[in-house]
Scaffold this motif. Structure first.
Motif, PDB file in Angstrom:
ATOM      1  N   ILE A 788       0.591  -1.278   0.047  1.00 36.92           N
ATOM      2  CA  ILE A 788      -0.059  -0.044  -0.033  1.00 36.92           C
ATOM      3  C   ILE A 788       0.847   1.179   0.024  1.00 36.92           C
ATOM      4  CG2 ILE A 788      -2.050   1.298   1.283  1.00 36.92           C
ATOM      5  CD1 ILE A 788      -2.584  -1.332   2.722  1.00 36.92           C
ATOM      6  N   ARG A 789       0.892   2.004  -1.152  1.00 41.66           N
ATOM      7  CA  ARG A 789       1.586   3.236  -1.335  1.00 41.66           C
ATOM      8  C   ARG A 789       0.611   4.466  -1.047  1.00 41.66           C
ATOM      9  NH1 ARG A 789       6.384   5.238  -4.892  1.00 41.66           N
ATOM     10  NH2 ARG A 789       5.886   7.553  -5.019  1.00 41.66           N
ATOM     11  N   ILE A 790       1.109   5.341   0.294  1.00 45.97           N
ATOM     12  CA  ILE A 790       0.011   6.166   0.292  1.00 45.97           C
ATOM     13  C   ILE A 790       0.799   7.594   0.051  1.00 45.97           C
ATOM     14  CG2 ILE A 790      -1.219   7.223   2.450  1.00 45.97           C
ATOM     15  CD1 ILE A 790      -0.689   4.418   3.881  1.00 45.97           C
ATOM     16  N   MET A 791      -0.035   8.549  -0.438  1.00 43.72           N
ATOM     17  CA  MET A 791       0.565   9.529  -1.070  1.00 43.72           C
ATOM     18  C   MET A 791       0.205  10.952  -0.169  1.00 43.72           C
ATOM     19  SD  MET A 791       1.000   7.335  -3.816  1.00 43.72           S
ATOM     20  CE  MET A 791      -0.680   7.376  -4.627  1.00 43.72           C
ATOM     21  N   TYR A 792       1.061  11.591   0.203  1.00 47.92           N
ATOM     22  CA  TYR A 792       0.818  12.869   0.996  1.00 47.92           C
ATOM     23  C   TYR A 792       0.818  14.124  -0.024  1.00 47.92           C
ATOM     24  CZ  TYR A 792       0.907  10.564   5.318  1.00 47.92           C
ATOM     25  OH  TYR A 792       0.527   9.630   6.518  1.00 47.92           O
ATOM     26  N   ASP A 793       1.857  13.886  -0.926  1.00 48.98           N
ATOM     27  CA  ASP A 793       1.732  15.094  -2.027  1.00 48.98           C
ATOM     28  C   ASP A 793       2.896  14.510  -2.952  1.00 48.98           C
ATOM     29  OD1 ASP A 793       4.510  15.815  -1.221  1.00 48.98           O
ATOM     30  OD2 ASP A 793       3.901  17.007   0.392  1.00 48.98           O
ATOM     31  N   VAL A 798       4.530   6.972   1.556  1.00 47.67           N
ATOM     32  CA  VAL A 798       4.970   6.058   2.406  1.00 47.67           C
ATOM     33  C   VAL A 798       4.628   4.773   1.811  1.00 47.67           C
ATOM     34  CG1 VAL A 798       3.063   6.069   3.871  1.00 47.67           C
ATOM     35  CG2 VAL A 798       5.309   4.902   4.918  1.00 47.67           C
ATOM     36  N   LEU A 799       5.326   3.703   1.904  1.00 49.78           N
ATOM     37  CA  LEU A 799       4.911   2.309   1.325  1.00 49.78           C
ATOM     38  C   LEU A 799       4.944   1.476   2.390  1.00 49.78           C
ATOM     39  CD1 LEU A 799       4.297   0.340  -1.356  1.00 49.78           C
ATOM     40  CD2 LEU A 799       6.758  -0.085  -1.276  1.00 49.78           C
ATOM     41  N   LEU A 800       3.904   0.497   2.481  1.00 49.46           N
ATOM     42  CA  LEU A 800       3.952  -0.609   3.532  1.00 49.46           C
ATOM     43  C   LEU A 800       3.701  -1.840   2.758  1.00 49.46           C
ATOM     44  CD1 LEU A 800       1.137   1.045   5.725  1.00 49.46           C
ATOM     45  CD2 LEU A 800       3.540   1.195   6.066  1.00 49.46           C
ATOM     46  N   ILE A 801       4.780  -2.775   2.793  1.00 51.68           N
ATOM     47  CA  ILE A 801       4.571  -3.799   1.954  1.00 51.68           C
ATOM     48  C   ILE A 801       5.172  -5.001   2.858  1.00 51.68           C
ATOM     49  CG2 ILE A 801       7.023  -3.472   1.039  1.00 51.68           C
ATOM     50  CD1 ILE A 801       6.049  -4.605  -1.578  1.00 51.68           C
ATOM     51  N   PRO A 802       4.535  -6.123   3.247  1.00 46.51           N
ATOM     52  CA  PRO A 802       4.949  -7.415   3.901  1.00 46.51           C
ATOM     53  C   PRO A 802       6.001  -8.096   3.074  1.00 46.51           C
ATOM     54  CG  PRO A 802       2.842  -7.885   2.816  1.00 46.51           C
ATOM     55  CD  PRO A 802       3.267  -6.225   2.508  1.00 46.51           C
TER      56      PRO A 802
END
Length: 839
Positions: A788-793, A798-802
């Motif tokens: 899950i890549r979450i974009m702030y701008d 930030v990327l969360l990856i198992p």
């Protein structure tokens, strides 16, 4: 509402227990698993049942008959072919009437409230409802994501870890309205998860998910079979088991003890008419019907099927014993042993752990039956990481393992097909390649042996279409104690998930087809593959432009196979080359992190001292490159990608070659987005795997370049895979056209900062973390490609990856300042920890 029981499964992964019976008829607590399903259906008001049969149908018909003895009406539909999950239901359409139906597998164990599921379906006025549950490890199942109303928004069938966006999975229990069944084509291979549900979502139909409370387990493997029985003994699932309850004991009818009560340390289940000696000791086990256990026998954590005889002083621990077996006096059977029907274990015989016996096998008196299966402990569930198997050389990856793996691959590929093989110069790789070759030939598969060669040449050779698959054996570039086995499909791509799972099923079942003596596979050796590779290589390069620049370069060959191929290519390009480690040395194919860093610094120092244009380090497999710029500064992988990407786009612009799209992994820097905006092209984000990068260029003809974050670059006009030798040559080509050097490009690009963290996370908690992360990020712009890549701008994400390989969760963050990057990474580390602990 009628119920449909899917009862056609082969139970391949449960062999040898399913050699003579279909999977739904495997006994669980002295009743077939399907018997428990029938009881569950009856308890929740389903008395009209249709069972779909395929494998050993007579066993199910003979047991259930017309269903009268079980308090239901049972009809059957036998499929003449495998029509898939949905197709098999459609095949029985004439037996289902005009109402909605509930569909359930006959080989799961559950105590779900099915009546509540139907009420939910009707309340939502759904076209279809999938019964969902939450599990610790969702990899083997279809992951389902729903919105707040319960409507299904995303469906991923057997995802990789990077696609596990939740721990909520499809249980295979469905409620379908009649008009939905009519969407399924008649007598065609059609699957619920792969075909029907995506079609319903595409059409905007009311597809809902109901999260059930209670116990559910897909009894798919031998270890899951054992665990399910233990779960009942530990009180985790509610089942109706016949017999009288005496504390933690369930004792069937007419159970007889010879003189006094046996030593039963519950929980224990004993079936009807069994005879237990008073000095026998039984601990946390299930004993079938008509079983005889004699004096001094000890049975711990085991499952004994009907009509077995366990003689004096035999000792069984964590064992499953099939029907009609005899364990003679003094025999010892170790943990994780599975004995199929009608086997005989001799007097004082010793079966060591991790052994399977097929039906009607005899172990001689006093024999020690052993098998070097150290790897079985580790690979009890999965062999592959993506398209690769890695294990300790001659401990986990042994000749025996290789032969078994080759036979499994041969069973999947099919008799008379051809498989390409290759290796690096390592001695162990030579041994294992030959072992795999033997297994393939035993399955009647021909082997096309390229011997010692580089992976890029293997992929090029496979593109000819002569082979159905390929494999390459090498020393691990990261651990000199380990061996890698990499698999390719018939087009040269990394083998896909479906094929790796098929190989695993064959490997673990050990039921390999063997060719007749006159059908054994052949072994041949191709000629001129290097010459063909070189010719195709040169067709896509502007040799004259490179010659005019007269590059001065430094190359470290890492003692790999490229040193036997690339010098001749460079010789045609007029470059002045300083080479390092340009010879094969199997002992030096692996570099530690410290050795790699020292090699990088060495190249950078040579570039500085000789005022070279550029320096390259080629990995031993000739797939990746690492670069020092003209100033002797070694470039990080994440910085290398935007430099090469800008060089590619500028060279295309100067050639007048239009570009629509380029690609990069989802964890690549946001500088890539800025470059794409500068040149007015689309940036496609791929998964972080090599297979994901390859698939992207194969599936999208407009994607003319894909760069990775670990030194791999794909130029589809030459190959759909990474190739270090071609990447270097193409970089020289692009530098010649633009006149640019790497340090100059680097100075023009914006600098963003990265922070990376690894958070310990047990395998069975990763799905939970992903589910929480999905909910937490619902209001933000995000990318669901791999993790899950979450974009702030535009510059902060930030990327969360198992992790696919370790009980770890990767957190990667990028921001305009190092402080912001660390702060963002730390924030999400704290979140992952909270989600991991379900706080």
């Amino acid at each position: 509402m009628k119920a449909v029981i899917m009862a056609g499964g082969f139970g391949t992964r449960l062999r040898p227990l399913t050699c003579t019976i279909p999977k739904p008829m495997v006994p669980m607590l002295n009743r077939p698993m399907m018997h428990h399903i029938v009881e569950l259906l009856k308890r929740h008001g389903f008395s009209d049942i249709v069972s779909l049969l395929f494998y050993h149908p007579e066993v199910i018909r003979n047991y259930f008959g017309d269903g009268k003895d079980f308090g239901v009406t049972m009809q059957y539909k036998l499929a003449e072919a495998d029509f898939g999950t949905a197709g098999s239901v459609r095949n029985a359409y004439e037996k289902l009437g005009d109402e909605a139906v509930l569909i359930i597998s006959g080989d799961v164990l559950t105590d779900f409230d099915l009546r509540a599921a139907v009420e939910y379906h009707r309340a939502k006025k759904a076209d279809a409802t999938i019964v969902l549950t939450r599990v610790p490890n969702p990899l083997q199942f279809g992951v389902v994501i729903t919105d707040e109303e319960g409507r299904i928004t995303r469906f991923l069938e057997k995802p990789s870890w990077g696609e596990v966006f939740s721990d909520t999975i499809n249980t295979g229990i469905y409620i379908l309205e009649n008009h939905v069944l009519r969407l399924i084509p008649y007598k065609e291979d059609f699957d619920f998860s792969k075909n029907l549900f995506p079609l319903m979502m595409q059409e905007g139909m009311a597809l809902y998910g109901w999260i059930a409370e209670g116990y559910w387990r897909d009894v798919g493997t031998l270890t899951e079979y054992q665990q399910t029985a233990m779960d009942f003994l530990e009180g985790k699932v509610r089942l109706e088991i016949p017999g009288s309850r005496q504390g933690s004991l369930i004792i069937g009818r007419d159970v007889h003890a010879s003189e006094g009560p046996p030593q039963l340390n519950g929980p224990v289940v004993i079936g009807d008419r069994s005879r237990i000696a008073d000095s026998a000791r039984i601990v946390k086990s299930v004993i079938g019907n008509d079983v005889e256990i004699l004096e001094g026998a000890v049975i711990q954590n085991s499952i004994i099927w009907d009509r077995c005889r366990i003689e004096e002083n035999a000792h069984l621990s964590d064992v499953v014993v099939g029907y009609d077996c005899v364990i003679h006096s003094g025999a010892t059977i170790g943990e994780n042993v599975f004995i199929s029907d009608r086997c005989t274990i001799g007097y004082e015989a010793n079966l060591l752990p991790n052994i399977k016996l097929w039906p009607e096998k005899t172990v001689e008196d006093g024999a020690v039956l052993s098998k070097s299966l150290v790897w079985e402990d580790r690979w009890l569930k999965e062999l592959f990481t993506d398209a690769r198997i890695t294990g300790l050389t001659n401990i986990e990856v042994t000749p025996e393992f290789g032969a078994k793996l080759g036979a499994a691959l041969g069973a999947v590929v099919g008799k008379s097909r051809t498989v390409l093989s290759s290796r690096d110069p390592d001695t162990a790789a030579r041994m294992i390649k030959r072992a795999i070759t033997c297994g393939l030939m035993s399955a009647g598969v021909n082997v096309y042996d390229m011997q010692v060669t580089a992976i890029p040449l293997v992929r090029q050779e496979l593109r000819s279409g002569k082979c159905a698959a390929g494999f390459h054996v090498r020393k691990s570039p990261f651990d000199r104690r380990s061996t890698d086995i990499i698999f390719f499909d018939g087009t040269g791509r990394d083998i896909g998930l479906a094929k790796t799972k098929a190989i695993e099923r064959q490997f673990f079942s050990e039921d390999f087809p063997r060719a007749r003596y006159d059908e054994l596979g052949t072994l041949t050796f191709p000629e001129r593959s290097t010459e063909m590779y070189r010719a195709r290589f040169m067709e896509t390069i502007d040799r004259e432009a490179i010659r005019r620049r007269s590059f001065n370069i430094v190359i470290d060959y890492s003692y790999g196979i490229a040193s036997t191929i690339f010098p001749n290519i460079l010789g045609d390009l007029g470059a002045q080359v300083v080479t390092i480690n340009a010879y094969l040395d199997p002992r030096k194919l692996t570099r530690t992190a410290e050795e790699f860093q020292a090699a990088c610094e060495h190249i950078a120092g040579i570039v500085r001292s000789l005022s070279s244009d550029i320096g390259f380090l080629i990995d031993a497999g000739a797939e990746k490159i690492f670069v020092s710029d003209e100033n002797g500064h070694f470039i990080s992988d994440h910085r290398l990608l935007p430099i090469v990407s800008k060089l590619f786009l500028e060279s295309c612009k100067r050639k007048g070659r239009p570009v629509k799209k380029i690609g990069c992994p989802v964890n690549a820097t946001a500088v890539m987005d800025l470059i794409a905006g500068e040149y007015g092209i689309e940036l496609v984000r791929t998964s972080t795997t090599h297979l994901g990068m390859m698939n992207s260029v194969i599936e999208d003809p407009d994607l003319v370049f894909v760069g990775g974050t670990r030194g791999g670059f794909i130029f589809p006009e030459f190959s759909f895979a990474t190739d270090a030798m071609y990447s270097i040559t193409r970089i020289l080509d692009m530098m010649a056209i633009t006149g640019w050097k790497f340090g100059e490009i680097d100075s023009t690009l914006e600098v963003l900062f990265r922070a990376e963290r690894d958070v310990p996370c047990d395998w069975d908690k990763k799905g939970r973390v992903m589910r929480h992360a999905m909910r937490d990020s619902e209001d933000r712009q995000r990318m669901l490609v791999d993790g899950i890549r979450i974009m702030y701008d535009t510059r902060t994400w930030v990327l969360l990856i198992p992790s696919k390989e370790a009980p770890v969760f990767h957190v990667q963050a990028e921001a305009p300042t190092l402080e912001q990057a660390h702060e963002l990474a730390d924030t999400y580390v704290e979140k992952v920890v909270r989600w991991r602990e379900n706080i």
